[in-house]
Design a protein around this motif. Sequence first.
Motif, mmCIF file in Angstrom:
data_model
loop_
_atom_site.group_PDB
_atom_site.id
_atom_site.type_symbol
_atom_site.label_atom_id
_atom_site.label_comp_id
_atom_site.label_asym_id
_atom_site.label_seq_id
_atom_site.Cartn_x
_atom_site.Cartn_y
_atom_site.Cartn_z
ATOM 1 N N GLU A 160 0.886 -1.058 0.031
ATOM 2 C CA GLU A 160 -0.113 -0.010 0.077
ATOM 3 C C GLU A 160 0.702 1.205 0.077
ATOM 4 O O GLU A 160 0.287 2.325 -0.146
ATOM 5 N N GLU A 167 -5.782 -3.350 -2.297
ATOM 6 C CA GLU A 167 -6.719 -4.294 -1.495
ATOM 7 C C GLU A 167 -6.558 -5.850 -1.825
ATOM 8 O O GLU A 167 -6.344 -6.683 -0.945
ATOM 9 N N TYR A 170 -4.461 -8.212 0.212
ATOM 10 C CA TYR A 170 -4.672 -8.257 1.795
ATOM 11 C C TYR A 170 -6.230 -9.125 1.777
ATOM 12 O O TYR A 170 -6.759 -8.973 2.713
ATOM 13 N N GLN A 171 -6.531 -9.856 0.596
ATOM 14 C CA GLN A 171 -7.920 -10.505 0.648
ATOM 15 C C GLN A 171 -7.674 -11.638 0.368
ATOM 16 O O GLN A 171 -6.351 -12.290 0.062
ATOM 17 N N GLU A 208 -6.150 -2.983 9.714
ATOM 18 C CA GLU A 208 -6.497 -2.258 8.232
ATOM 19 C C GLU A 208 -5.258 -1.501 7.861
ATOM 20 O O GLU A 208 -4.341 -1.309 8.529
ATOM 21 N N ARG A 209 -5.282 -1.295 6.656
ATOM 22 C CA ARG A 209 -4.032 -0.250 5.998
ATOM 23 C C ARG A 209 -4.510 0.731 5.430
ATOM 24 O O ARG A 209 -5.674 1.038 4.770
ATOM 25 N N ILE A 211 -3.847 3.462 1.908
ATOM 26 C CA ILE A 211 -3.299 3.806 0.934
ATOM 27 C C ILE A 211 -2.364 5.089 0.811
ATOM 28 O O ILE A 211 -2.975 6.235 1.352
ATOM 29 N N THR A 220 -8.395 4.070 3.871
ATOM 30 C CA THR A 220 -8.220 2.585 4.520
ATOM 31 C C THR A 220 -9.019 1.542 4.131
ATOM 32 O O THR A 220 -10.149 1.717 3.545
ATOM 33 N N PHE A 221 -8.416 0.414 4.214
ATOM 34 C CA PHE A 221 -9.111 -0.821 3.928
ATOM 35 C C PHE A 221 -8.815 -1.803 4.897
ATOM 36 O O PHE A 221 -7.810 -2.106 5.551
ATOM 37 N N VAL A 223 -7.741 -5.698 6.410
ATOM 38 C CA VAL A 223 -6.801 -6.721 6.038
ATOM 39 C C VAL A 223 -7.562 -8.275 6.493
ATOM 40 O O VAL A 223 -7.979 -8.120 7.511
ATOM 41 N N GLN A 224 -7.533 -9.062 5.454
ATOM 42 C CA GLN A 224 -8.402 -10.202 5.394
ATOM 43 C C GLN A 224 -7.621 -11.548 5.617
ATOM 44 O O GLN A 224 -8.017 -12.565 5.696
#
Length: 367
Positions: A160, A167, A170-171, A208-209, A211, A220-221, A223-224
């Motif tokens: 990122e 994204e 991290y999916q 979460e991370r 960008i 932000t998004f 982390v999975q």
Amino acid sequence: MGEQVTGIGIVGTGVISGTYLDHLAKLPGVDVVAVADLDVSRAQAIAEKNPGIRALTPDELYAADDVDIVLNLTIPAAHAPVHQAAMTAGKHVYGEKPLAVDRAEAEPLLKYAAANNLQIGCAPDTVLGTGTQTARAVIDRGDIGVPHAATASFVTPGHELWHPAPEFYYQPGGGPVLDMGPYYITSLVTLLGPVRRVTARAGQAKAERKIHSGPRAGETFPVQVPTHVTGVLEHESGALTTVLMSFDVWAARLPRIEIHGTDGSLSVPDPNGFDGTVELATAANREWTEVPVAGGYAGAGRGVGVADMARALRNGEPHRANGALAFHVLDVLESFVDSAVQDQPLDIASTVERPAAVPLGASPETA
């Protein structure tokens, strides 16, 4: 034999296709004759810039008489469907890594290919360059004695920081193991042979991370997936490889790959590259010393695995970046993550022969 040329048809004309086109144009025994993409305009743009290459739909490319190998450069989710469609049309296939999104999707491809006398090839082909192959030559000639241990590490603070849409790293299907692992595990299997058991642990430093670049900077998004995975690979030879794969490390002084034997140690260059310096330290000389190039395709780039496969098909020989190797690598990577999640060691069901070494001075047309 040198007059024979294998026709290549490319499906998927994203950024990586330009790299393949550049390198394949320099390689003997292969000729890109057609390109296809769901976005027809992208295929047409390539055809306009490259005389002799025509733009087709995927179905037209699969049916083309002058296409012998379909080079699959689509997104990972499309790897298996495109492979299957091409093989159903009677074509051999070679694709970018991974072979498929998981073992369940990949296994039917191998079974179909075997039942229909077709071959599957798969990146990475970086291991065919002078870096990994020189290390392979050093091991095979006994310079470090019997290999018994190794270390392999890939660390970064996270994509990122530079990627405008990170994204997918991290999916599910992402994470450090499945992102960069194919390069490392393919190199380790080439050097030390197949893996029979894995043990791993995993962590996640951030939920979460953020960008850092591009039009969405600051967003932000979530982390999975695990972002720090470490553990041990037990090779069938008995050698143990300690692995660290992480998106959670800001700075480190870690070797990419080191191999340790009864009589010495070997430093292997970045497996995401085709060349690089190989260094050797032995019981007699414990200072790291650069090893002269001792094997591999000199000046190799992406596509050398396709040319190696084309030559092997013409000669009725096994090719090196093959489907069985790609499946074993996928099996090891998936099992490594599963081991961490399940908190237990896992046996690897698949196995594979070490691909033949690439001799010093070899050309994809001759070796």
